[in-house]
Design an enzyme around this catalytic site. Structure first.
Site, mmCIF file in Angstrom:
data_model
loop_
_atom_site.group_PDB
_atom_site.id
_atom_site.type_symbol
_atom_site.label_atom_id
_atom_site.label_comp_id
_atom_site.label_asym_id
_atom_site.label_seq_id
_atom_site.Cartn_x
_atom_site.Cartn_y
_atom_site.Cartn_z
ATOM 1 N N GLY A 46 14.206 53.720 58.167
ATOM 2 C CA GLY A 46 14.690 54.585 57.205
ATOM 3 C C GLY A 46 16.250 54.350 56.971
ATOM 4 C CB THR A 152 3.326 56.056 62.766
ATOM 5 O OG1 THR A 152 3.724 54.725 62.185
ATOM 6 C CG2 THR A 152 3.699 56.877 61.559
ATOM 7 C CB CYS A 336 5.837 46.326 63.771
ATOM 8 S SG CYS A 336 7.249 47.128 62.818
#
Length: 628
Positions: A46, A152, A336
């Protein structure tokens, strides 16, 4: 057509928007102009994404919201919470605004013969348009586009533990967005999410705001830690997924126009929302697969006498394969790769495809194997005991040129080494704050790291002093023992990086610019070039920056910096230093201060063993044959 798409189609004629742009019942019509963007989540995705969007679109107000007050405070200070090369300069321009300045639009060789009057280009000042705040409700309520960029992670317990994605934070944010978003706002999945998450978003919005229509887009990030800013400034693709409806396509086009401020249109791909969600998982999984594949071959190389670098080079010249991600080492880290591979595993298994799930699960197993095999070799070479010995770890972040330590192999390696009861484990990382590293190790490993057994240093020489073994866990260029390569001459194409869609060479003068009004990328390229000149001492050679916000007297980051300077543990890089070559370690000095027998365990292929043997240092690497 899927249920969520049918619901969107049905609501197009029924629902409305009370906003600055033209909508009919919430369905986006032609002429929609994006004036405000809110990014929920001020982390590694972000923060940089919002900063670059604001930097490239000075007429759009971009607000980043997060309920973590410390994180927001740091974004609003000269102590950003994350380190990425070039990010600080972009934040300064967008967050603080910039002053009017002039420059000579001629290359350095031509400038000497050009008067300032003939080649002078004026650049107007710009106001601040990037804001960081904890006021979630107000920021979401004002936005035309809401980007959701929250963490997440993989679930740790319950159904799907170890492979499914933990959607707790994403679901909570979606509920908040549903509560405060203006009718008809465009909601964008920026987080990496499981395929078909748009259905979850649609259901959540419908539950909290029945009868109100929102367009849902998928816009996954393809950023690599350490190069995130360049990945944003010069992306190889921007992927936007939408519902296959007129309103959905217009929403996608609105987001396309935001990126089109600096990204060539042919690099912006539009798909349906499910393809966009899945493409992100597949991209990361296939990159992870390549790393695990070459690491599996490195084990074969060690048993056969082959050299993994030579094998990689021979394989990589095949254009069908290519040479990317074929460097053998101790495996991948970061937030990731592992998470996204496991997410794909869970998706396959829940869809009744266990063979597909097991295929991808093996990628993660091989990654863990590569790391543990290397750590066990350290112990084996030291006669299966670390008692009374000091081990130095060079590199703690999972990748060079970043402070991101999530899923870093170094932490698991340290855990394994501590179980052998060494006298000390010393750590140094050029980008990570020593106090942050020490607290993270203690918090993660608990009693295993109790006492003074863990030491974290601000320079490599203190970390390695008296060590029997030095373990290189991150591929920072300053850890190499070969001379830095001479910069290659700049290709002709780099003269106009915006038009050519290429990253500029910071070593070459990007001038003259073709346009009378230089783009944001043009000016940033010029700044980088000027800063890295040998005799340049200023971090603002264009006199562009405004004064950064001052910190309070009790600013904990300033206090930490002062304490670090007192103890000699200061680390990190300022903006002026980001573009300059980093000084490589003096391995003669390190070797002289090590305890005998001296060992270097090269987990990243950065050491020339032939040079180390001259210093009386034994080298062990991954899949590489050391011919002395």
């Amino acid at each position: 057509m899927t249920a969520v798409h049918e619901a969107i189609v049905d609501s197009v004629e029924k629902l409305g928007l009370n906003g600055s742009a033209e909508h009919t019942n919430g369905a986006i019509k032609d002429g929609f102009e994006v004036r405000t963007i809110c990014c929920v989540g001020a982390g590694y995705v972000g923060g940089p994404t919002a900063a670059v969007i604001a930097f490239q679109n000075p007429d759009i107000k971009v607000t980043v919201v997060d309920r973590d007050e410390t994180r927001i405070r740091r974004w609003n200070s000269r102590h950003p919470p994350i380190y990425e090369p070039g990010l600080h300069d972009i934040v300064r321009v967008a967050r603080d605004g910039s002053r009017h300045f002039t420059f000579i639009n001629e290359s350095a060789s031509e400038t000497e013969a050009t008067s300032a009057e003939n080649g002078e280009t004026n650049v107007a000042s710009r106001p601040a348009n990037l804001f960081f705040t904890t006021d979630v409700a107000k920021s979401i309520g004002e936005a035309d586009i809401v980007l959701v960029a929250v963490n997440t992670p993989t679930k740790e317990r319950g159904a799907g533990a170890g492979s499914a994605t933990d959607m707790t934070a994403f679901e909570a944010v979606t509920a908040v967005v549903a509560q405060y978003a203006r009718q008809g706002a465009i909601i964008v999945e920026k987080s990496t999410v499981p395929c078909r998450t748009a259905q979850l978003v649609a259901d959540t919005l419908s539950m909290h705001r029945p009868g109100v229509h929102f367009e849902i887009l998928s816009n996954p990030e393809f950023l690599a830690a350490g190069t995130a800013v360049n990945d944003l400034l010069y992306p190889d693709r921007i992927l936007i997924g939408s519902a296959p409806t007129p309103s959905g396509k217009k929403a996608a086009e609105a987001l396309v126009n935001v990126y089109a401020a600096w990204v060539p249109r042919e690099r912006i791909l539009t798909t349906n929302v499910w393809s966009s969600e899945l493409a992100k998982l597949v991209a990361n999984s296939m990159l992870a697969q390549r790393i695990s594949s070459i690491n599996s071959i490195s084990a074969v190389c060690e048993q056969t006498g082959a050299d993994v670098d030579e094998v990689s080079r021979a394989v990589g010249v095949d254009p069908r394969i290519g040479n990317k991600f074929l460097m053998a080492g101790i495996g991948f880290g970061g937030s990731c790769f592992k998470k996204d591979v496991l997410n794909l595993v869970y998706l396959a298994e829940t869809m009744g495809l266990p063979e597909v799930g097991e295929y991808w699960r093996q990628v993660v197993k091989m990654n863990d194997y590569a790391r543990d095999r290397f750590t066990n070799r350290v112990i084996k070479c030291l006669n299966n005991t670390l008692v009374g010995k000091k081990v130095a770890i060079l590199g703690y972040a999972f990748k060079k040129d970043t402070s991101d330590t999530r899923e870093a192999p170094a932490l698991e390696m340290i855990k394994t080494l501590l179980e052998e009861r060494p006298r000390q484990v010393a750590v140094f990382d050029p980008c990570c704050n020593p106090l942050v590293i020490k607290e993270e190790i203690k918090a993660t490993l608990g009693p295993l790291a109790a006492g003074n057994i863990i030491s974290v240093h601000g320079n490599a020489y203190d970390a390695c002093h008296g060590a029997t073994a030095v373990v290189i866990a991150t591929e920072f260029d300053e850890f190499r023992n070969q001379p830095a390569p001479k910069p290659a001459p700049a290709p002709v194409q780099d003269v106009a990086p915006k038009m050519m869609g290429r990253k500029p060479n910071p070593k070459s003068d990007p001038r003259p610019f073709n346009s009378s009004v230089p783009s944001a990328n043009d000016l940033l390229a010029l700044h980088k070039y000027l800063v890295q000149r040998p005799n340049e001492t200023s971090d603002d050679p264009l006199d562009r920056f405004k004064v950064e916000p001052s910190c309070s007297d009790d600013c904990p980051d300033c206090t930490q910096e002062r304490e670090s300077r007192k103890t000699g543990d200061a680390t990190g890089m300022g903006s002026a230093e980001e573009y300059k070559p980093k000084e490589r370690l003096d391995w003669v000095r390190i070797a002289d201060a090590m305890a005998k027998p001296r060992w270097v365990f090269d987990g990243r292929g950065v050491i020339d063993s032939r040079e180390m043997v001259k210093l009386g240092v034994r080298v062990e690497s991954v899949g590489r044959q050391h011919r002395f």
